[in-house]
Every structure is written in C-alpha cells, then in structure tokens.
Enzyme design. Structure first.
Site: not given
Length: 153
Positions: A10, A67, A69, A100, A135
C-alpha cells in the site's frame, strides 16, 4: 529460469517496495510488481488479495507484501487457503517463519524497518528452507478446519 516473485504494497510500503524490488532483481529473481505505483493513499486489501491468489493457485511459490505495520496485509493474505503470510521485522523472525511455518508470503512492516534491514530480512527469508519434520504436522493443522484439529492427532 529465474523464480518469479510478486511484490505489492500500500502507500506506506511503497518506498521500501521499490527498494526491495531492485534488491530482488539484483539477487536474480524476476519481479512482478502488483502495485501500488505511488505513495498516494490506498487500501491494503486491494494489493494483498491479488498476490495471495497467485500463491493460493500455485502460479507462484511465494510473494512479498508491505504495509505500515505488516498486520493489515497479513490479515488479508492469510484468508487464502494455503497462504502462510508472516510479518517479519528482523532476520531471525524471517528465518523462523520459514524453518517452522513454511511461510510462503513475507510481510514487512515498512514503517518499522530500514531499507538495509528490509533487504536482510528478505534475503534471510528467501534463503532459509522449511525444516519439515515435526513442523510439517503443525503446518498441516493450519489448513485443517476448526473441528479437525482438536488435540494431538
């Protein structure tokens, strides 16, 4: 043939996306820029969904989203079956997301990482293999519906 990696952001991730696109090309990848194409305000789902659809369909193996965050992009991308979008703010997080969780979409919090750190996170994510083993069972449970994953099966 070079692996094609789509990348999208964004407005908050635009500048770092431009930088990481150059870094990907320098590392020998084919870059598919899915936008945005300027720092003008945009809505992150408009960019997360098209990239996640490419991973979900198997058209590409992995992709990169950015973006402010990283959270909004990860929420939208992770709605797609088979997509495991991981927000990574340090190379160690990117490595663990691959080792993982077999993360196939890297999400960077552009307002919280420098260009230099962004490149290191990206390189680590690209170069780190999934460990499989114990995993794999956990990754399989991510795709299971709610009633299928109770307890240790």
């Amino acid at each position: 043939m070079a692996e094609r990696i789509p990348i999208a952001s964004d407005h908050a991730g635009y500048e770092l996306k431009q930088h990481l696109s150059r870094a990907l090309r320098e590392l020998g990848y084919e870059v598919e820029d899915l936008g945005t194409n300027s720092p003008a305000s945009t809505d992150y789902p408009d960019y997360a969904h098209p990239l996640a659809e490419k991973v979900e369909s198997g058209e590409v193996k992995r992709g990169v989203l950015l973006c402010g965050t990283g959270l909004g992009m990860s929420y939208a991308a992770n709605r797609h079956p088979g997509v495991r979008a991981a927000v990574a703010w340090a190379p160690e997080i990117a490595a663990l997301a691959r080792q993982h969780n077999d993360a196939n979409v890297l999400v960077l919090p552009a307002r919280f990482v420098s260009e230099e750190d962004g490149v290191q996170i990206l390189k680590t994510w690209l170069e780190t293999p999934f460990e499989g083993g114990r995993h794999q069972k956990r990754v399989d449970k991510i795709e299971a519906s709610g009633h299928e994953h109770s307890g240790d099966k």
